[in-house]
Every structure is written in C-alpha cells, then in structure tokens.
Scaffold this motif. Structure first.
Motif, mmCIF file in Angstrom:
data_model
loop_
_atom_site.group_PDB
_atom_site.id
_atom_site.type_symbol
_atom_site.label_atom_id
_atom_site.label_comp_id
_atom_site.label_asym_id
_atom_site.label_seq_id
_atom_site.Cartn_x
_atom_site.Cartn_y
_atom_site.Cartn_z
ATOM 1 N N THR A 1 0.830 -1.213 0.000
ATOM 2 C CA THR A 1 0.000 0.000 0.000
ATOM 3 C C THR A 1 0.859 1.255 0.000
ATOM 4 O O THR A 1 0.567 2.231 -0.711
ATOM 5 N N LEU A 2 1.933 1.252 0.768
ATOM 6 C CA LEU A 2 2.816 2.419 0.838
ATOM 7 C C LEU A 2 3.512 2.681 -0.499
ATOM 8 O O LEU A 2 3.647 3.824 -0.930
ATOM 9 N N ILE A 3 3.932 1.616 -1.165
ATOM 10 C CA ILE A 3 4.585 1.793 -2.457
ATOM 11 C C ILE A 3 3.593 2.304 -3.494
ATOM 12 O O ILE A 3 3.906 3.192 -4.297
ATOM 13 N N LYS A 4 2.377 1.783 -3.470
ATOM 14 C CA LYS A 4 1.365 2.267 -4.405
ATOM 15 C C LYS A 4 1.023 3.736 -4.151
ATOM 16 O O LYS A 4 0.660 4.466 -5.079
ATOM 17 N N ALA A 5 1.166 4.159 -2.898
ATOM 18 C CA ALA A 5 0.911 5.564 -2.550
ATOM 19 C C ALA A 5 2.142 6.437 -2.783
ATOM 20 O O ALA A 5 2.105 7.646 -2.519
ATOM 21 N N ASN A 6 3.217 5.808 -3.278
ATOM 22 C CA ASN A 6 4.474 6.509 -3.563
ATOM 23 C C ASN A 6 5.103 7.126 -2.307
ATOM 24 O O ASN A 6 5.828 8.109 -2.384
ATOM 25 N N ASP A 7 4.835 6.521 -1.160
ATOM 26 C CA ASP A 7 5.455 6.943 0.101
ATOM 27 C C ASP A 7 6.668 6.050 0.336
ATOM 28 O O ASP A 7 6.642 5.119 1.148
ATOM 29 N N LEU A 8 7.744 6.347 -0.383
ATOM 30 C CA LEU A 8 8.872 5.434 -0.422
ATOM 31 C C LEU A 8 9.645 5.382 0.889
ATOM 32 O O LEU A 8 10.170 4.328 1.253
ATOM 33 N N GLN A 9 9.731 6.493 1.596
ATOM 34 C CA GLN A 9 10.453 6.452 2.866
ATOM 35 C C GLN A 9 9.736 5.553 3.874
ATOM 36 O O GLN A 9 10.347 4.729 4.545
ATOM 37 N N SER A 10 8.424 5.700 3.957
ATOM 38 C CA SER A 10 7.660 4.834 4.855
ATOM 39 C C SER A 10 7.714 3.377 4.391
ATOM 40 O O SER A 10 7.758 2.449 5.207
ATOM 41 N N ALA A 11 7.735 3.188 3.068
ATOM 42 C CA ALA A 11 7.829 1.834 2.525
ATOM 43 C C ALA A 11 9.155 1.195 2.918
ATOM 44 O O ALA A 11 9.199 0.011 3.296
ATOM 45 N N LYS A 12 10.236 1.949 2.824
ATOM 46 C CA LYS A 12 11.537 1.415 3.228
ATOM 47 C C LYS A 12 11.548 1.058 4.705
ATOM 48 O O LYS A 12 12.046 0.002 5.102
ATOM 49 N N ASP A 13 10.995 1.921 5.524
ATOM 50 C CA ASP A 13 10.932 1.643 6.963
ATOM 51 C C ASP A 13 10.144 0.363 7.227
ATOM 52 O O ASP A 13 10.540 -0.482 8.043
ATOM 53 N N CYS A 14 9.025 0.222 6.526
ATOM 54 C CA CYS A 14 8.169 -0.953 6.681
ATOM 55 C C CYS A 14 8.896 -2.217 6.233
ATOM 56 O O CYS A 14 8.845 -3.260 6.902
ATOM 57 N N PHE A 15 9.595 -2.128 5.127
ATOM 58 C CA PHE A 15 10.317 -3.292 4.602
ATOM 59 C C PHE A 15 11.426 -3.728 5.547
ATOM 60 O O PHE A 15 11.584 -4.929 5.824
ATOM 61 N N TYR A 16 12.189 -2.779 6.059
ATOM 62 C CA TYR A 16 13.312 -3.155 6.919
ATOM 63 C C TYR A 16 12.845 -3.692 8.266
ATOM 64 O O TYR A 16 13.586 -4.431 8.922
ATOM 65 N N ARG A 17 11.644 -3.379 8.668
ATOM 66 C CA ARG A 17 11.069 -4.029 9.849
ATOM 67 C C ARG A 17 10.826 -5.512 9.578
ATOM 68 O O ARG A 17 10.925 -6.347 10.482
ATOM 69 N N GLN A 18 10.509 -5.835 8.331
ATOM 70 C CA GLN A 18 10.183 -7.208 7.963
ATOM 71 C C GLN A 18 11.394 -8.046 7.560
ATOM 72 O O GLN A 18 11.365 -9.282 7.674
ATOM 73 N N LEU A 19 12.438 -7.387 7.083
ATOM 74 C CA LEU A 19 13.539 -8.105 6.436
ATOM 75 C C LEU A 19 14.174 -9.193 7.305
ATOM 76 O O LEU A 19 14.463 -10.282 6.789
ATOM 77 N N PRO A 20 14.428 -8.972 8.602
ATOM 78 C CA PRO A 20 15.026 -10.061 9.389
ATOM 79 C C PRO A 20 14.175 -11.333 9.396
ATOM 80 O O PRO A 20 14.701 -12.443 9.295
#
Length: 290
Positions: free
Chosen positions: A222-241
C-alpha cells in the motif's frame, strides 16, 4: 483476471500423527490470512508442501481451500508435476472445484529443453480455460525459464496471463517488462527482494510472510502504491530479518514453527523435512517481537 497486491501462501497443516492434512486447521490458517488483508490465496505451493502430498491429499487441500475462501478473494491453485499428464489432471480438478487460476511450475529430473517446457504449458492450457501463472523457481524445481521463453509462452499460449519470478534477480523482472512491452504482469516470489520488485512495477508479492508478519506485507504494498517510499523502506526493513530467516530456514518448517508460537498448532512438516529446532524457535520468537 488482473491480480494485484499480496498473494498469500498457506501451509498445509497435518494431524498430530502426521497421517493426513488437518482441514480444520487449514481453514483457521486461511481465515487468518484473509484477516491480514491478503488479496489472493495460493494454496499448494512450496510453503504448502505440495510435493509431499498424495494426489488424494492434494485434492482435499485444494477443494477445502476454495470452499473456505468462498469467493472473498481469488484462489490460485499450485501445480508442480514431473509429468504433463498429472499436471493436466490437477489443472482439470482445479477448474472443477471453482479455482480462479492455477500457478504452474514444471519439475525436472531430466533437464528440459525450452521446447519441452513450452509443450508442458501448452498442453495444460489446451485442457482448461483457467488463467495460468508461470512460476519460475529453479531452486526448487530444477527448471530455469529465461525471460525470453516466458514472454514467448505469454504471447503464444492464450491462457498464460502472469508470471511469478522467484530467482531473486531483479534484472529478470526488468527483462520480462521490456520483452513484453509491459504487457505481462510479473509478481515477486523472492521475499528479500520485495521492496525492489514492487518499486520496479511488480503487480504483486507472492509470499508466505503474512502467516507470521500479519498485515505488514500488505502495508508495504500500500505504501509503495501511494508513492510513500520512505515509509515503505521503513516498513520493509522491519520485515527483512523475518523474511531472511524464514527463507534460509525453509518455509514449511519456519512458518509452521512461527504459527505455533502465535498459538496455532499446525503440526510438523512431512518427513523427510524436520521441524524447527529449539534454537531456531527461540530466534524466531525474538524476531517476531517486532
């Protein structure tokens, strides 16, 4: 059919004696995926231990999944078979029970030529009218389909409408986009590549992660579709581990262990696969406290 968003992969629960699929627990796990905002359900993939099920068991899991989801989201039934004949049998059954699409991956003992792979998909597509998602995952299937072959099949076999790319190579996704002039929807099947793939225009993310990460995968999309890339990166790095851990540890054992930690006992993977050990369970418990 145009699929977008999070395509979730459920496990196949087994009864305590590991004798048969536990359909009641399967239903519970499917309901959780729907609660987590998943846009489609794809039973009987690698996470669902499809390769370790008899045909009878496979049919029970497929039918129960379609019944439980009950048209709330599309259901894409996974098919991975050595022989064209058995793949066709499964495709026919998927159509019979009302599946919305099939995800097909050829499995190889002898190395298949491009012509043999083309013939495999062509024969399946000639048997059913369901949309077909090509699934490219050489790590599990022993078959590596080039972007050129994938796009050729998309152009020449009418039922083929989408591709799940799981090699973890973002350049393959770029190539599929270029060769098809953007007409062939591609879906990310490599969990650690989710951020790049969605930013590169992937129509969706095919993943078992919502079993453990709940709504976070959908939030990333949803964040990427909204073009909120900074929030998307934060969200992704929470999941990455967690994403890295479940892939490295093997999806059936890590997802089942994680569900047990969350209170849903779904049995152990079918042998020769083994359950997660105590060390891995402790690591997963720590990771899931995000």
């Amino acid at each position: 059919m145009k699929l977008t968003g999070i395509i979730a992969y459920p496990i196949t629960p087994f009864t305590t004696d590991n004798n048969q699929p536990d359909l009641e627990k399967l239903g519970q796990s499917l309901e959780l995926l729907l609660q987590h905002g998943c846009d489609a359900i794809a039973p009987l993939g690698s996470t669902g231990e499809s390769a370790y099920l008899s045909f009878s068991e496979w049919k029970k899991v497929a039918q129960h999944s379609v019944q439980v989801v009950a048209n709330r989201v599309p259901v894409i039934i996974g098919i991975s078979e050595l022989t064209t004949e058995q793949a066709i049998n499964k495709a026919r059954f998927a159509a019979q029970i009302g599946a919305d699409a099939i995800m097909v991956i050829p499995v190889s003992y002898w190395k298949l030529t491009d012509d043999e792979i083309f013939g495999y998909y062509e024969a399946i597509a000639a048997t059913v009218s369901l949309p077909i998602m090509i699934y490219n995952n050489p790590a599990t299937s022993g078959v590596d389909m080039s972007p050129e072959l994938i796009v050729k099949m998309f152009k020449e076999i009418p039922n083929i409408t989408m591709v799940k790319e799981s090699t973890g190579d973002i350049q393959r996704m770029h190539k599929i986009h270029q060769l098809s002039a953007g007409e062939l929807p591609f879906y990310n099947g490599s969990n650690p590549l989710a951020l790049e793939a969605l930013c590169a225009g992937a129509s969706g993310w095919c993943t078992a992660a919502p079993n453990l990460l709940e709504t976070l995968p959908k939030e990333l999309y949803t964040l990427i579709k909204a073009n909120d890339l900074q929030s998307a990166k934060d969200c992704f790095y929470r999941q990455l581990p967690v994403l890295s851990f479940i892939v490295a540890g093997g999806l059936p054992k890590t997802i089942k262990a994680g569900l047990a930690l969350k209170g849903l006992q779904v049995g152990e993977p079918r042998k020769p696969l083994t359950a997660a050990n105590e060390k891995d369970k402790a690591t997963l418990a720590k990771l899931l406290s995000i």
